[in-house]
Write an enzyme that holds these catalytic residues in place. Structure first.
Site, PDB file in Angstrom:
ATOM      1  N   GLU A 142       0.705  -1.267   0.110  1.00  0.00           N
ATOM      2  CA  GLU A 142       0.009  -0.034  -0.091  1.00  0.00           C
ATOM      3  C   GLU A 142       0.913   1.346  -0.047  1.00  0.00           C
ATOM      4  OE1 GLU A 142      -3.529   2.146   2.695  1.00  0.00           O
ATOM      5  OE2 GLU A 142      -2.445   0.441   3.547  1.00  0.00           O
ATOM      6  N   GLU A 161     -11.939   3.020   5.496  1.00  0.00           N
ATOM      7  CA  GLU A 161     -10.915   3.399   6.435  1.00  0.00           C
ATOM      8  C   GLU A 161     -10.782   4.724   6.712  1.00  0.00           C
ATOM      9  OE1 GLU A 161      -6.425   1.497   7.373  1.00  0.00           O
ATOM     10  OE2 GLU A 161      -6.666   2.907   5.565  1.00  0.00           O
TER      11      GLU A 161
END
Length: 259
Positions: A143, A240
């Site tokens: 990520e 998130e």
């Protein structure tokens, strides 16, 4: 419309962690994700998932001393043994929890180490993790993180991530595309996701500025979710973000996509 997963590390912080599974189910979620399961017995987490009919779709590899500011150890010399032990621990938990994806936060670069040496170390660690996870039928994700929030984070762009994946050459490394981070770093969100769709295994959402819920800032999520449908994205979309007030009051944005 996308399938949404509740990120229990950031949502429902009004209650203790183990109670968040129940709250996620009550708010209509069928899946959850969270950063680290390792502070809790795997059996307790498995029971919470089963009791509330939830699927766990993502967890991270152990990332070092989080409280001390570490954000991953894959780029830190001298931590190779710890990294490999963490891969083994993550596999054990993933099996217990039925989780098919594990994200590797690569970490903050050590400025005293040359870029060349850091690059080699990252490739070595990710190669090991990808191979170990492939044997267990678990995907490894990486990520990119924006450098405004984490100035020294090693991986900070989607092109950089894809180049790294190509250099390693493993078919078991995928991209976790966080829309909030990539809005801050790159923009061109839907074009990038469409171009890289074959390697995107998970998407996360938050708005900018503030990393709050979709609809609170500048990102046109109606357009993005429609574009993901058009592209044929079939993975999960992780919520998130940091609720502006309470989690429940901030979830009004999701209702039209869950119907």
């Amino acid at each position: 419309m996308p399938k949404f997963s509740a990120n229990l590390s950031m949502l429902f912080n009004e209650v203790d962690f183990m109670q968040r599974f129940r709250h996620a189910q009550q708010q209509g979620f069928s899946a959850v994700e969270y950063m680290f399961p390792y502070d809790y017995p795997a059996a307790a987490l498995r029971n919470a998932l089963a009791e509330h009919q939830l699927t766990q779709v993502l967890q991270n590899l152990p990332a070092g001393d989080w409280a001390a500011g570490e954000r991953g150890i894959a780029c830190l010399p001298g931590r190779e043994g710890e990294f490999r032990d963490g891969v083994g621990l993550a596999i054990d938990y993933a099996h217990e929890l039925g989780c098919g994806q594990i994200n590797c936060l690569i970490g903050n670069s050590d400025p005293s180490v040359s870029r060349h040496k850091t690059d080699e170390l990252v490739m070595e660690n990710l190669s090991y993790a990808a191979q170990a996870l492939a044997k267990e039928n678990i995907r490894l994700l990486i990520e990119p993180i924006n450098t405004y929030d984490m100035p020294n984070f090693y991986l900070h762009g989607s092109r950089q991530a894809i180049d790294l994946i190509e250099q390693i050459g493993s078919p078991n490394i995928y991209l976790q595309y966080d829309i909030y981070h990539m809005q801050r770093m790159e923009g061109e969100l839907t074009q990038t996701m469409e171009r890289l769709l074959a390697k995107i295994s998970h998407i996360q959402v938050a708005d900018n500025p503030g990393r709050h819920e979709p609809g609170s800032g500048e990102i046109n999520y109606d357009y993005i979710f429609s574009a993901l449908d058009r592209m044929g994205y079939r993975g999960w979309v992780g919520c998130e973000y940091k609720p502006m007030t309470t989690t429940e009051s901030g979830l009004s944005w999701i209702k039209k996509y869950q119907s």
